[in-house]
Design a protein around this motif. Structure first.
Motif, short mmCIF file in Angstrom:
data_model
loop_
_atom_site.label_atom_id
_atom_site.label_comp_id
_atom_site.label_asym_id
_atom_site.label_seq_id
_atom_site.Cartn_x
_atom_site.Cartn_y
_atom_site.Cartn_z
N MET A 1 -76.47 0.59 -67.45
CA MET A 1 -76.30 -0.62 -66.63
C MET A 1 -75.97 -0.22 -65.20
SD MET A 1 -73.61 -3.76 -67.12
CE MET A 1 -74.25 -4.13 -68.75
N ASN A 2 -76.60 -0.90 -64.26
CA ASN A 2 -76.37 -0.61 -62.85
C ASN A 2 -75.87 -1.85 -62.13
OD1 ASN A 2 -77.33 2.07 -63.08
ND2 ASN A 2 -79.45 1.34 -62.92
N ALA A 3 -75.03 -1.62 -61.14
CA ALA A 3 -74.53 -2.70 -60.28
C ALA A 3 -74.06 -2.07 -58.98
CB ALA A 3 -73.39 -3.45 -60.94
N ALA A 4 -74.27 -2.75 -57.90
CA ALA A 4 -73.86 -2.23 -56.60
C ALA A 4 -72.36 -1.96 -56.60
CB ALA A 4 -74.23 -3.23 -55.51
N PRO A 5 -71.94 -0.91 -55.90
CA PRO A 5 -70.51 -0.59 -55.84
C PRO A 5 -69.66 -1.80 -55.41
CG PRO A 5 -71.78 1.23 -54.95
CD PRO A 5 -72.76 0.12 -55.20
N ALA A 6 -70.17 -2.59 -54.46
CA ALA A 6 -69.41 -3.76 -54.01
C ALA A 6 -69.26 -4.77 -55.14
CB ALA A 6 -70.12 -4.42 -52.82
N ASP A 7 -70.30 -4.89 -55.98
CA ASP A 7 -70.20 -5.81 -57.12
C ASP A 7 -69.17 -5.32 -58.13
OD1 ASP A 7 -72.15 -7.42 -56.02
OD2 ASP A 7 -73.80 -6.52 -57.15
N GLN A 8 -69.11 -4.00 -58.31
CA GLN A 8 -68.13 -3.43 -59.23
C GLN A 8 -66.70 -3.65 -58.71
OE1 GLN A 8 -69.00 0.49 -60.86
NE2 GLN A 8 -71.14 0.34 -60.17
N ILE A 9 -66.53 -3.55 -57.41
CA ILE A 9 -65.22 -3.82 -56.81
C ILE A 9 -64.83 -5.27 -57.05
CG2 ILE A 9 -63.94 -3.99 -54.65
CD1 ILE A 9 -64.25 -1.15 -55.58
N ARG A 10 -65.82 -6.16 -56.90
CA ARG A 10 -65.53 -7.60 -57.13
C ARG A 10 -65.16 -7.86 -58.59
NH1 ARG A 10 -69.46 -8.44 -53.08
NH2 ARG A 10 -71.17 -8.47 -54.61
N LEU A 11 -65.67 -7.02 -59.50
CA LEU A 11 -65.29 -7.16 -60.91
C LEU A 11 -63.80 -6.91 -61.07
CD1 LEU A 11 -66.29 -7.71 -63.78
CD2 LEU A 11 -66.65 -5.25 -64.05
N LEU A 12 -63.25 -6.00 -60.27
CA LEU A 12 -61.80 -5.79 -60.30
C LEU A 12 -61.06 -7.03 -59.81
CD1 LEU A 12 -61.36 -2.12 -58.99
CD2 LEU A 12 -61.17 -2.95 -61.34
N ASP A 13 -61.66 -7.74 -58.86
CA ASP A 13 -61.05 -8.99 -58.40
C ASP A 13 -61.04 -10.01 -59.53
OD1 ASP A 13 -60.70 -7.89 -55.89
OD2 ASP A 13 -62.61 -8.67 -55.12
N VAL A 14 -62.13 -10.06 -60.29
CA VAL A 14 -62.18 -10.97 -61.45
C VAL A 14 -61.10 -10.58 -62.46
CG1 VAL A 14 -63.57 -11.76 -63.41
CG2 VAL A 14 -64.64 -11.45 -61.18
N GLN A 15 -60.98 -9.25 -62.69
CA GLN A 15 -59.95 -8.78 -63.64
C GLN A 15 -58.56 -9.17 -63.17
OE1 GLN A 15 -59.97 -6.53 -66.87
NE2 GLN A 15 -58.37 -8.07 -66.58
N ALA A 16 -58.30 -9.02 -61.89
CA ALA A 16 -56.98 -9.37 -61.36
C ALA A 16 -56.69 -10.85 -61.56
CB ALA A 16 -56.90 -9.01 -59.88
N LEU A 17 -57.69 -11.68 -61.38
CA LEU A 17 -57.51 -13.12 -61.58
C LEU A 17 -57.29 -13.44 -63.06
CD1 LEU A 17 -60.19 -14.40 -59.06
CD2 LEU A 17 -57.73 -14.85 -58.93
N ASP A 18 -57.99 -12.72 -63.94
CA ASP A 18 -57.78 -12.93 -65.38
C ASP A 18 -56.38 -12.51 -65.80
OD1 ASP A 18 -60.23 -14.06 -66.02
OD2 ASP A 18 -61.21 -12.13 -66.33
N VAL A 19 -55.90 -11.41 -65.22
CA VAL A 19 -54.51 -10.99 -65.50
C VAL A 19 -53.55 -12.06 -65.01
CG1 VAL A 19 -52.71 -9.33 -64.89
CG2 VAL A 19 -55.00 -8.53 -65.50
#
Length: 247
Positions: free
Chosen positions: A1-19
């Motif tokens: 699976m591939n995703a732009a580095p910026a998209d992967q960083i935004r996934l951490l933002d999603v994780q932070a919101l889920d936490v």
């Protein structure tokens, strides 16, 4: 699976919101008012049971007093009739007079005994009434505390629910910018891994399981293209690379 580095960083933002949402849900469940209301409600139930028992006792005493007073009144009326017969001279036979006087004496004793019963019942009823008054006041006081704690809990709910609404909206906005396939994998892993589906790789350590990766795993990640979505070999979570990853 591939995703732009910026998209992967935004996934951490999603994780932070889920936490954040998990923390808010835990806070909502763990409000001290929950235990306070539960304890007060138990006290209130016990006091209500005692109050009902006291009210029942007072009611029983009331009926018993009424019955005893009626018995006294009946004896008093009968004694009055006998005394009237005696006073008017309606009874002339010596034997009948003796019997009448004996009956008047017996009725007087019976009346005295019944009046003692009335007094004893009245004392018990008064004690029960005092108990009812005391318990009524205590029930009201505890109910007041329950109402106060409930109001405080509702106010806390309102604040938490407002924060939940804000975080939920932010998650919707941020997650909409994350590739669907990566977000789907993240949500699956989050359900399997206690709410953490993606973690930062920091100084060669997965921030999800807090374990340092083996050198062979680090070399593989180092060699992977920037848009490759890598996973932790220890816990399986998505690993997001940053300048602090130690690569």
């Amino acid at each position: 699976m591939n995703a732009a580095p910026a998209d992967q960083i935004r996934l951490l933002d999603v994780q932070a919101l889920d936490v954040r949402l998990q923390q808010l849900a835990h806070r909502r469940r763990s409000l001290p008012e929950h235990a306070e209301i539960e304890s007060l409600t138990k006290d209130h139930t016990q006091l209500r049971d005692l109050l009902v028992a006291a009210q029942t006792e007072e009611s029983d005493c009331s009926r018993e007093q009424t019955k005893a007073e009626q018995d006294v009144d009946q004896v008093r009326q009968r004694a009055a009739r006998d005394q009237k017969r005696l006073d008017t001279g309606a009874v002339t036979s010596p034997k009948d007079l003796e019997n009448l006087q004996r009956e008047i004496t017996s009725l007087a004793k019976r009346q005295g005994d019944l009046e003692d019963v009335v007094l004893e019942v009245m004392e018990r009823r008064e004690s029960a009434q005092e108990r009812v008054a005391e318990l009524t006041e205590r029930v009201g006081a505890v109910q007041g505390k329950i109402d106060d704690a409930t109001a405080r809990r509702e106010a806390a709910f309102e604040g938490i629910d407002g924060d939940v609404a804000t975080a939920t909206k932010e998650r919707e906005v941020v997650s909409a910018t994350v590739p669907a396939d990566m977000l789907k994998l993240y949500d699956k892993l989050r359900g399997q891994q206690g709410g953490i589906g993606a973690a930062k790789l920091h100084q060669r350590t997965c921030q999800g399981c807090r374990q340092e990766l083996a050198i062979t795993d680090i070399n593989e990640i180092r060699a992977a293209a920037p848009d490759t979505v890598v996973r932790c070999e220890n816990c399986g979570r998505i690993l997001v690379r940053t300048s602090e990853s130690g690569l």
